[in-house]
Design a protein around this motif. Structure first.
Motif, PDB file in Angstrom:
ATOM      1  N   LYS A 219      11.808   9.087  -0.622  1.00  0.00           N
ATOM      2  CA  LYS A 219      12.822   8.086  -0.968  1.00  0.00           C
ATOM      3  C   LYS A 219      13.630   7.689   0.253  1.00  0.00           C
ATOM      4  O   LYS A 219      13.873   6.501   0.497  1.00  0.00           O
ATOM      5  N   ASP A 220      14.064   8.687   1.044  1.00  0.00           N
ATOM      6  CA  ASP A 220      14.824   8.376   2.261  1.00  0.00           C
ATOM      7  C   ASP A 220      13.971   7.615   3.258  1.00  0.00           C
ATOM      8  O   ASP A 220      14.442   6.678   3.917  1.00  0.00           O
ATOM      9  N   LEU A 221      12.703   8.027   3.374  1.00  0.00           N
ATOM     10  CA  LEU A 221      11.832   7.395   4.362  1.00  0.00           C
ATOM     11  C   LEU A 221      11.598   5.924   4.042  1.00  0.00           C
ATOM     12  O   LEU A 221      11.543   5.079   4.939  1.00  0.00           O
ATOM     13  N   THR A 222      11.484   5.594   2.758  1.00  0.00           N
ATOM     14  CA  THR A 222      11.244   4.193   2.380  1.00  0.00           C
ATOM     15  C   THR A 222      12.481   3.323   2.614  1.00  0.00           C
ATOM     16  O   THR A 222      12.373   2.095   2.623  1.00  0.00           O
ATOM     17  N   LYS A 223      13.633   3.939   2.842  1.00  0.00           N
ATOM     18  CA  LYS A 223      14.826   3.167   3.214  1.00  0.00           C
ATOM     19  C   LYS A 223      14.737   2.670   4.651  1.00  0.00           C
ATOM     20  O   LYS A 223      15.456   1.747   5.042  1.00  0.00           O
ATOM     21  N   LEU A 224      13.846   3.289   5.432  1.00  0.00           N
ATOM     22  CA  LEU A 224      13.693   2.910   6.842  1.00  0.00           C
ATOM     23  C   LEU A 224      12.592   1.880   7.056  1.00  0.00           C
ATOM     24  O   LEU A 224      12.553   1.222   8.093  1.00  0.00           O
ATOM     25  N   GLY A 225      11.672   1.752   6.082  1.00  0.00           N
ATOM     26  CA  GLY A 225      10.579   0.792   6.228  1.00  0.00           C
ATOM     27  C   GLY A 225       9.537   0.986   5.152  1.00  0.00           C
ATOM     28  O   GLY A 225       9.733   1.750   4.201  1.00  0.00           O
ATOM     29  N   GLU A 226       8.419   0.296   5.281  1.00  0.00           N
ATOM     30  CA  GLU A 226       7.348   0.363   4.294  1.00  0.00           C
ATOM     31  C   GLU A 226       6.228   1.275   4.775  1.00  0.00           C
ATOM     32  O   GLU A 226       5.948   1.356   5.970  1.00  0.00           O
ATOM     33  N   PHE A 227       5.572   1.938   3.821  1.00  0.00           N
ATOM     34  CA  PHE A 227       4.448   2.790   4.175  1.00  0.00           C
ATOM     35  C   PHE A 227       3.310   1.945   4.738  1.00  0.00           C
ATOM     36  O   PHE A 227       3.013   0.865   4.242  1.00  0.00           O
ATOM     37  N   SER A 228       2.704   2.472   5.786  1.00  0.00           N
ATOM     38  CA  SER A 228       1.566   1.799   6.424  1.00  0.00           C
ATOM     39  C   SER A 228       0.279   2.463   5.943  1.00  0.00           C
ATOM     40  O   SER A 228       0.300   3.391   5.140  1.00  0.00           O
ATOM     41  N   HIS A 229      -0.851   1.985   6.461  1.00  0.00           N
ATOM     42  CA  HIS A 229      -2.137   2.603   6.155  1.00  0.00           C
ATOM     43  C   HIS A 229      -2.534   3.585   7.252  1.00  0.00           C
ATOM     44  O   HIS A 229      -3.689   4.017   7.319  1.00  0.00           O
ATOM     45  N   VAL A 240       5.475   5.592   7.890  1.00  0.00           N
ATOM     46  CA  VAL A 240       6.253   4.401   7.564  1.00  0.00           C
ATOM     47  C   VAL A 240       6.445   3.584   8.832  1.00  0.00           C
ATOM     48  O   VAL A 240       6.714   4.148   9.902  1.00  0.00           O
ATOM     49  N   LYS A 241       6.295   2.278   8.735  1.00  0.00           N
ATOM     50  CA  LYS A 241       6.610   1.408   9.864  1.00  0.00           C
ATOM     51  C   LYS A 241       8.088   1.061   9.782  1.00  0.00           C
ATOM     52  O   LYS A 241       8.542   0.463   8.797  1.00  0.00           O
ATOM     53  N   ILE A 242       8.866   1.471  10.793  1.00  0.00           N
ATOM     54  CA  ILE A 242      10.313   1.264  10.794  1.00  0.00           C
ATOM     55  C   ILE A 242      10.609  -0.233  10.804  1.00  0.00           C
ATOM     56  O   ILE A 242      10.071  -0.982  11.614  1.00  0.00           O
ATOM     57  N   ALA A 243      11.497  -0.646   9.901  1.00  0.00           N
ATOM     58  CA  ALA A 243      11.722  -2.083   9.690  1.00  0.00           C
ATOM     59  C   ALA A 243      12.596  -2.718  10.759  1.00  0.00           C
ATOM     60  O   ALA A 243      12.334  -3.831  11.209  1.00  0.00           O
ATOM     61  N   ASN A 244      13.644  -2.033  11.197  1.00  0.00           N
ATOM     62  CA  ASN A 244      14.640  -2.667  12.058  1.00  0.00           C
ATOM     63  C   ASN A 244      14.695  -1.948  13.399  1.00  0.00           C
ATOM     64  O   ASN A 244      15.481  -1.013  13.575  1.00  0.00           O
TER      65      ASN A 244
END
Length: 307
Positions: A219-229, A240-244
């Motif tokens: 849950k915390d990790l998805t606050k930082l970005g979306e899961f990648s393949h 997770v690919k960091i969004a910002n």
């Protein structure tokens, strides 16, 4: 010295060619420098931090220490990250941990810079010196977003310009200067300017907290970005690919973090390792088949006795 007395935090990151650059930089710091200074140098895990510290101490009148866990931050003191340990800051205190590698380094520059930004916001100055690849870019961006000051060694004078160039290519900095000019810039700024408190971005605080805890939840990790393949080259975990961020960056739920550039290097290393394992297995297979095709000497002897 109480934590409230710490007005300014200076974080310094360097890699290849870093010792001579650090020596020149600390030599430019005045004895009354109104700041606490924290240094991450990329060193091998078995390096002797005390020897490195003694080398730095020769060039400055400021007190130099190897950072220790739960140590209270003191003004006009230089703290060096311990080999094979991350150096993090909280308000008034130092944390030293054996958390997951970031950008394949421990200590990692990004860890120090990000935690300093989360704890001290606009009162942080980030300095990137000579080095290879791009550890420090993400941390410097966290400092910039939190209102801090960003300084980069002029790549033209850096022994290895890769790290300074990586920062310059990713964001605007406040100063791109020769190392011997940095001390004068800081003295002037600290004597004429008081840092104005600014709200630290929530994702900067969250990622610093995740690193401090050394564990996280999905849950915390998805606050930082979306899961990648993609899967982590260190542990095989989902990333997770960091969004910002200033550069494309990935983080797994066990704590490993990589910029895209370093991720690629780790993938190539993994491929090469796999090739050598495959070659070894084929050689072993060949040797086994050759041994199986030869008569056993014990069988030949038993047949001879029977005759």
């Amino acid at each position: 010295m109480k934590a409230e007395a710490i007005k300014n935090i200076i974080t310094i990151g360097t890699s290849a060619g870093g010792f001579s650059a650090i020596a020149k930089l600390v030599a430019s710091f005045k004895q009354d420098l109104d700041a606490a200074v924290f240094i991450v140098i990329h060193l091998s895990g078995n390096s002797n931090s005390e020897i490195v510290l003694k080398g730095i101490q020769k060039h400055t009148q400021l007190k130099c220490r190897v950072a220790e866990d739960q140590q209270e931050i003191q003004n006009r003191t230089i703290y060096l990250a311990k080999a094979d340990h991350h150096l993090l800051l909280t308000k008034g205190r130092i944390l030293v941990t054996k958390g997951a590698f970031e950008n394949h380094w421990r200590p990692a520059i990004d860890v120090l810079f990000r935690s300093a930004a989360a704890a001290y916001g606009s009162c942080v100055t980030g300095i990137i010196l000579t080095g290879l690849l791009d550890d420090g870019v993400s941390g410097m961006f966290a400092i910039k977003r939190s209102g801090g000051l960003c300084i980069v060694q002029d790549p033209a004078e850096a022994e290895f310009p890769d790290m300074p160039n990586s920062v310059l290519n990713a964001m605007e900095v406040d100063y791109k200067v020769a190392v011997n000019e940095i001390g004068h810039i800081l003295t002037d700024r600290f004597s004429h300017t008081v840092c104005v408190k600014k709200e630290v971005p929530a994702d900067v605080k969250l990622e610093a907290e995740i690193t401090r805890r050394m564990t996280t939840s999905m849950k915390d990790l998805t606050k930082l970005g979306e899961f990648s393949h993609l899967t982590c080259p260190e542990c095989g975990g989902t990333m997770v690919k960091i969004a910002n961020d200033a550069v494309p960056r990935y983080r797994c739920y066990t704590g490993h973090s990589f910029t895209e550039r370093i991720f690629e290097d780790q993938q190539l290393k993994g491929i090469e390792d796999s090739v050598w394992v495959a070659i070894r297995m084929m050689e072993e297979r060949k040797n086994l088949l050759m041994n199986m095709s030869r008569p056993d000497p014990a069988d030949r002897n038993s047949r001879a006795h029977a005759i």
